[in-house]
Design an enzyme around this catalytic site. Structure first.
Site, PDB file in Angstrom:
ATOM      1  N   THR A   1       0.839  -1.203   0.000  1.00  0.00           N
ATOM      2  CA  THR A   1       0.000   0.000   0.000  1.00  0.00           C
ATOM      3  C   THR A   1       0.869   1.247   0.000  1.00  0.00           C
ATOM      4  OG1 THR A   1      -1.463   1.410   1.292  1.00  0.00           O
ATOM      5  CG2 THR A   1      -0.311  -0.276   2.522  1.00  0.00           C
ATOM      6  N   ILE A   2       0.526   2.197  -0.867  1.00  0.00           N
ATOM      7  CA  ILE A   2       1.272   3.460  -0.901  1.00  0.00           C
ATOM      8  C   ILE A   2       0.976   4.284   0.350  1.00  0.00           C
ATOM      9  CG2 ILE A   2       1.304   3.558  -3.425  1.00  0.00           C
ATOM     10  CD1 ILE A   2      -0.765   5.875  -3.190  1.00  0.00           C
ATOM     11  N   ASP A   3      -0.122   3.947   1.052  1.00  0.00           N
ATOM     12  CA  ASP A   3      -0.487   4.728   2.242  1.00  0.00           C
ATOM     13  C   ASP A   3       0.415   4.414   3.438  1.00  0.00           C
ATOM     14  OD1 ASP A   3      -2.516   5.864   0.831  1.00  0.00           O
ATOM     15  OD2 ASP A   3      -4.060   4.478   1.549  1.00  0.00           O
TER      16      ASP A   3
ATOM     17  N   ARG B   1       0.953   7.282  -7.922  1.00  0.00           N
ATOM     18  CA  ARG B   1       1.079   5.877  -7.555  1.00  0.00           C
ATOM     19  C   ARG B   1       1.453   4.985  -8.738  1.00  0.00           C
ATOM     20  NH1 ARG B   1      -5.225   4.200  -6.424  1.00  0.00           N
ATOM     21  NH2 ARG B   1      -5.776   3.684  -8.545  1.00  0.00           N
TER      22      ARG B   1
END
Lengths: 404, 404
Positions: A136-138, A298
């Protein structure tokens, strides 16, 4: 060791390196004799319940290596968030196809799906090894130092702010850019890594871990503008007030809704535009520009952290090794062991599944609008090698003649 | 050869390689004995009339080389568009400081400033050599094969669309991205270079060289969505209807103005958001996302065409050589001589100044929503070496068992 087929699936938002994890799992699986075939689910769990499988055993390893270097989910993804019934459907299909190993690459929601499917298999007494592979990029998975995909997105955000700061310094004004991350501010905070000289932007960073007040924001921008003659601001899309209400809905009271009665909350430039309007109207600053990094951050091709590539590959490979040599289901996690080194640990699914990590307090400056050196130390190695550097001219001023 | 000082200035919007031209001019100037000192104007023509000069003779060549690699205008820029009176002020300051050579790096407006200053010097009988050095991401200078800054911005746009197409292919829907370029569609058209496989996006490209009709747009999107289950669209910020009215003002009739009575036209995500609203409302497609590339596309650090770097450097160097060894003012232009090679020619200022090039008809497909192979042949070499490539899995489908 269980005998049967392997199924790999990708879930949630794509990242720049999610294909590394998929290829790591596929190539490692193909080495094991107890594996009949390696399947990929076309478009995530949705592809599973629709029985849309690709036979990755027929894929050349050369092409798999090329796909590994390509951003976004090569198997396709889905935004479906499976409930219990959905997971039962997933399990039924896995059973019908003789899947013995299920690898699901994704974030919190995906890990929860793996957890439920694993439970269903246990209940049914069906031998199924379920492993969650982090992505996850988060950067909001608990019990992980960081998650694959985040370093590359963070590198994009840092590089974008390095450039935006240079641009804003050439043509002065206020520049506001909105960064992804609804609950966790890690990616927005990565903008701080674009700073080199002390007066470089971003001068202000707003993250969901702190309550956002429009008045304080305007005060911060005013003070910065008076000091530097310009102001570069990084804002998380997830900023909210002290009651948890998203700022975009708060500000939208000031503007009319569109012809269809909606205010868009994501995939739009609305939040940046609304904040710019506030600055123009209340502070009387003329040159105010807003960008929303959007999907570029992203999936941009050609701005990837090499460290992220390697780790994304390794979590995929380790997932298969844990599945083959171990006897439990779980989630592969990244543990930092040095400056900089990591190790991969398999944790019980319920420790990771469905939980959300946010930025730890020691990463956030007292002011709430900056990061700490601890955060810089944390993030810098993740960005990988070959980070670009920005230089400036020395200000050797020439004495005036006409306007002495 | 004139004896005196050299002045270099940068105008208009920054680019990724404008510092190469500045450093090319500065380092080449420092080699000539008839040059006393090399000045840089701080913030373009505005810096000249304010007598804000930096002495670049005191700058190390090492730092100049590092600055050359850094995007955005290191000397600072301005949005001032000088009229005759303003240019007379500029000339007065040049005269007072004993400037013998004036190099101005910029687009159409900047070349016009050079032209007027040159005329003022002639009128006054003051020996001043004025040379315009080309620069603009819009690629809209006439008599140039292309302009420095455009190739790097085009590379960013192509790479951004490569990524956006992969993202949209993983999570299907409609994706619309707005690209800079008010009058010329070159940069928007560069999105086509992100395509590899026949069904890759961008599927539709809208440029200011063709009139935009909302109805045709919706028809195009609908047809594409029905064919591919998804649609990636590149839109120039400058699209307009058959009367030349910008589409954003047309669509804004459907929405209320904001609290302050304004609809922003640039530096905002409004156009992308409005087009997305149209698609959602009229076509009933759910997943519709809009991005606006904004300032990132012209100043992103770490996505530069090496060919662009070299040519930007050479036009700066050639400008000085033309000034020193020649006897006329002019504008340095890029002429393509092979596949791929270029030469630099000094043309009279009035041939370039204030004129706007748009995309030639043979670069635009019959449909008006795509480019031709001639355009691909034209643009590909400009993107430079090391362009990333995208790969995909082969669709070896597995027969269904449950849903046969």
């Amino acid at each position: 060791m269980l005998h049967g087929k392997v199924l790999v699936a990708q879930g949630g938002g794509p990242t720049a390196v999610i294909n590394q994890s998929m290829v790591g799992a596929v190539l490692e699986s193909r080495k094991f004799r107890n594996v009949d075939l390696v399947y990929g689910a076309h478009h995530g769990v949705r592809g599973i319940i629709n029985e849309e499988f690709l036979d990755l055993t027929q894929e050349t390893s050369h092409n798999l290596e090329a796909v590994a270097q390509t951003p976004s989910s090569a198997l396709g993804s889905t935004r479906d968030k499976p409930d219990l019934k959905y997971c039962q459907e997933v399990f039924k299909v896995l059973q019908a196809h003789g899947i013995a190993y299920f690898f699901y690459i994704g974030g919190n929601d995906s890990s929860d799906t793996v957890r439920i499917v694993s439970e269903e298999a246990h209940k049914a007494g069906y031998p199924l090894r379920c492993i969650h592979i982090p992505k996850t990029i988060d950067n909001d998975l608990v019990h992980n130092d960081h998650t694959p995909g985040f370093p590359s997105a963070a590198r994009f955000v840092a590089q974008a702010f390095m450039g935006a700061n240079l641009d804003n310094s050439a043509l002065k004004g206020v520049y506001i850019a909105v960064v992804m991350g609804r609950h966790a501010g890690f990616l927005t905070a990565a903008s701080a890594l674009g700073k080199k000289f002390p007066d470089d932007g971003p001068h202000l960073i707003y993250i969901p871990e702190r309550n956002f007040s429009v008045d304080s924001f305007l005060g911060d921008v005013k003070a910065c503008y008076e000091k530097h003659g310009r102001c570069v601001v990084a804002v998380s899309e997830g900023i909210h007030d002290e009651n948890g209400a998203p700022i975009i809905t708060k500000l939208s009271k000031d503007v009319e809704k569109d012809a269809h009665g909606n205010i868009q909350l994501s995939g739009t430039g609305a939040l940046a535009d609304l904040l710019c309007e506030e600055v123009k109207a209340k502070l009387g600053i003329k040159r105010v520009r807003g960008d929303t990094f959007g999907y570029v951050q992203r999936s941009f091709i050609g701005c990837v952290s090499d460290l992220d590539q390697r780790e994304a590959r390794e979590v995929g490979e380790k997932a298969v090794q844990y599945a083959m040599w171990g006897a439990v289901d779980g989630s592969v996690t990244i543990q930092r062991t040095g400056f900089y080194s990591v190790d991969y640990k398999l944790l019980p699914l319920e420790m990771v599944a469905g939980k959300t990590r946010v930025m730890e307090d020691h990463f956030i400056a007292e002011s709430g609008t900056d990061v700490t050196d601890a955060f810089r130390m944390y993030l810098r190695p993740l960005l990988g090698s070959g980070m670009p550097d920005a230089f400036r001219l020395r200000l050797n001023s020439v004495p005036k003649i006409l306007k002495r």
